[in-house]
Design an enzyme around this catalytic site. Structure first.
Site, short mmCIF file in Angstrom:
data_model
loop_
_atom_site.label_atom_id
_atom_site.label_comp_id
_atom_site.label_asym_id
_atom_site.label_seq_id
_atom_site.Cartn_x
_atom_site.Cartn_y
_atom_site.Cartn_z
N HIS A 152 -9.78 1.71 5.54
CA HIS A 152 -8.11 1.23 6.01
C HIS A 152 -8.64 2.08 7.01
O HIS A 152 -8.56 3.36 6.68
CB HIS A 152 -7.39 2.40 4.67
N GLU A 181 -5.17 -4.63 11.27
CA GLU A 181 -3.67 -4.55 11.11
C GLU A 181 -4.48 -2.79 12.63
O GLU A 181 -5.51 -1.81 11.91
CB GLU A 181 -3.94 -2.74 9.70
N SER A 236 3.40 -1.66 9.82
CA SER A 236 5.23 -2.05 10.09
C SER A 236 6.06 -4.02 10.11
O SER A 236 7.31 -3.67 10.49
CB SER A 236 5.65 -1.54 11.43
N GLY A 276 3.37 2.70 10.36
CA GLY A 276 4.02 3.47 10.88
C GLY A 276 4.92 4.10 11.84
O GLY A 276 5.17 4.80 11.95
N ASN A 288 1.43 -1.21 0.11
CA ASN A 288 0.06 0.27 0.06
C ASN A 288 0.96 1.10 0.54
O ASN A 288 1.39 1.33 1.78
CB ASN A 288 -1.07 0.25 1.14
N TRP A 289 1.13 2.19 -0.92
CA TRP A 289 1.52 2.56 -0.88
C TRP A 289 1.22 4.34 -0.39
O TRP A 289 2.69 5.29 -0.34
CB TRP A 289 1.79 3.08 -2.55
N LYS A 290 0.21 3.86 -0.15
CA LYS A 290 -0.23 5.73 0.40
C LYS A 290 -0.27 6.95 -0.69
O LYS A 290 -0.27 6.31 -1.55
CB LYS A 290 -0.05 5.96 1.56
N GLU A 339 -6.69 4.57 7.93
CA GLU A 339 -6.57 5.76 7.43
C GLU A 339 -7.47 6.87 7.26
O GLU A 339 -7.89 8.14 7.19
CB GLU A 339 -5.47 6.71 6.74
N GLY A 396 2.94 -1.41 4.53
CA GLY A 396 3.22 0.49 3.77
C GLY A 396 4.68 0.80 3.24
O GLY A 396 5.00 0.60 2.21
N GLY A 397 4.94 1.66 4.36
CA GLY A 397 6.37 2.06 4.41
C GLY A 397 7.69 0.86 3.69
O GLY A 397 8.09 1.21 2.35
P1 13P Z 1 3.54 0.40 7.73
O1 13P Z 1 3.77 -0.75 6.98
O2 13P Z 1 4.01 1.94 7.34
O3 13P Z 1 2.94 0.28 9.01
O4 13P Z 1 1.34 1.28 6.74
C1 13P Z 1 0.63 -0.63 7.91
C2 13P Z 1 -0.36 0.20 6.45
O5 13P Z 1 -1.02 0.86 6.87
C3 13P Z 1 -0.59 -0.74 5.35
O6 13P Z 1 -1.77 -0.44 4.99
#
Ligand code: 13P
Length: 259
Positions: free
Chosen positions: A99, A171, A217, A177, A13-15, A101, A238-239
């Site tokens: 998600h 999640e 993470s 993050g 998930n590149w956000k 967010e 994500g990251g």
């Molecule tokens: P991180 O891997 O950056 O913690 O993000 C997880 C996430 O929200 C994937 O959707």
């Protein structure tokens, strides 16, 4: 994970990261190091505007492309929104729904998320449904109640024959993050509880076939331990998905578990 019954899905998930130019460069690097094995499904969820670039760059590969959001209506006066049919028509296969967010920053409720699940499934997309508790909810001991409410509401009125296309991502919000992760046992405990909810709603056969990911993470160091758990069937990353090398290291960790 239990590969006999369900597939492992490693999804990035590149956000709100990477331009179209960076997307093309990422694809070139990733293709050069992509493992030949087909043990797991690999998905890259990019920002809307990068979908055409990603679809083109990964056209001749087994990598599926996903979006990060979708509107619940089929069409209409919703300035700035994107419908499920628009995504499907482009060649998009997955879409992240609910998600944290989007729940926290854009006011998405469980009811809206249920409508989005219907929209995605009606269009033939595979939704990746995200659920997870806050740190406060974990400390209060209400994690399972929160997850149960999220899963049951998101899946309301979704028939059994469509559940096979749904991926669920657990999640924990406090792990996103932050570099903090639950223990592998804690992560598996919630994924197992989600499978139990699916079993009560749809029966044992379907519960066995649904892929449940862990996200928060996840990286090249902790992926193997998490993915070795019996009820964790992949990751939503994500990251660590922004860099082709770390992303592929996680794919290798998934394959490792199969060996
Ligand atoms: P991180 O891997 O950056 O913690 O993000 C997880 C996430 O929200 C994937 O959707």
């Amino acid at each position: 994970m239990n590969r006999k019954y369900r597939k492992t899905v490693i999804a990035g998930n590149w956000k709100m990261n990477h331009t179209a130019t960076q997307t093309r460069a990422f694809a070139e690097s990733l293709k050069a190091i992509l493992p030949k094995s087909k043990w797991c499904e690999i998905v890259v969820c990019v920002p809307f505007v990068n979908l055409p670039a990603a679809l083109k760059a990964f056209r001749d590969t087994r990598i599926a492309i996903g979006a990060q959001n979708v509107h619940y209506a089929p069409s209409g006066a919703f300035t700035g929104e994107i419908s499920a049919e628009m995504l499907k028509d482009l060649g998009v296969r997955y879409v992240i729904v609910g998600h944290s967010e989007r729940r926290q920053m854009f006011g998405e409720t469980d009811e809206i998320i249920n409508q989005k699940m219907h929209a995605a499934l009606n269009a033939g997309l595979s939704p990746i449904l995200c659920v997870g508790e806050t740190l406060e909810q974990r400390e209060l001991g209400v994690t399972m109640e929160r997850i149960t409410l999220q899963v049951k509401t998101a899946l309301a009125n979704i028939p059994a024959d469509r559940i096979r296309r749904v991926v669920i991502a657990y999640e924990p919000i406090w792990a996103i993050g932050t570099g903090k992760t639950p223990t592998v046992e804690q992560a598996n405990e919630v994924c197992e509880a989600i499978r139990t909810i699916i079993r009560k709603l749809y029966g044992a056969r379907i519960a066995r076939s649904v892929s449940i990911q862990y996200g928060g993470s996840m990286n090249e160091h902790n992926a193997e331990g998490l993915l070795a758990q019996p009820d964790i069937d992949g990751g939503l990353i994500g990251g660590a998905s922004l860099d082709p090398d770390t992303f592929i290291a996680i794919v290798h960790a998934a394959n490792q578990d199969h060996a």
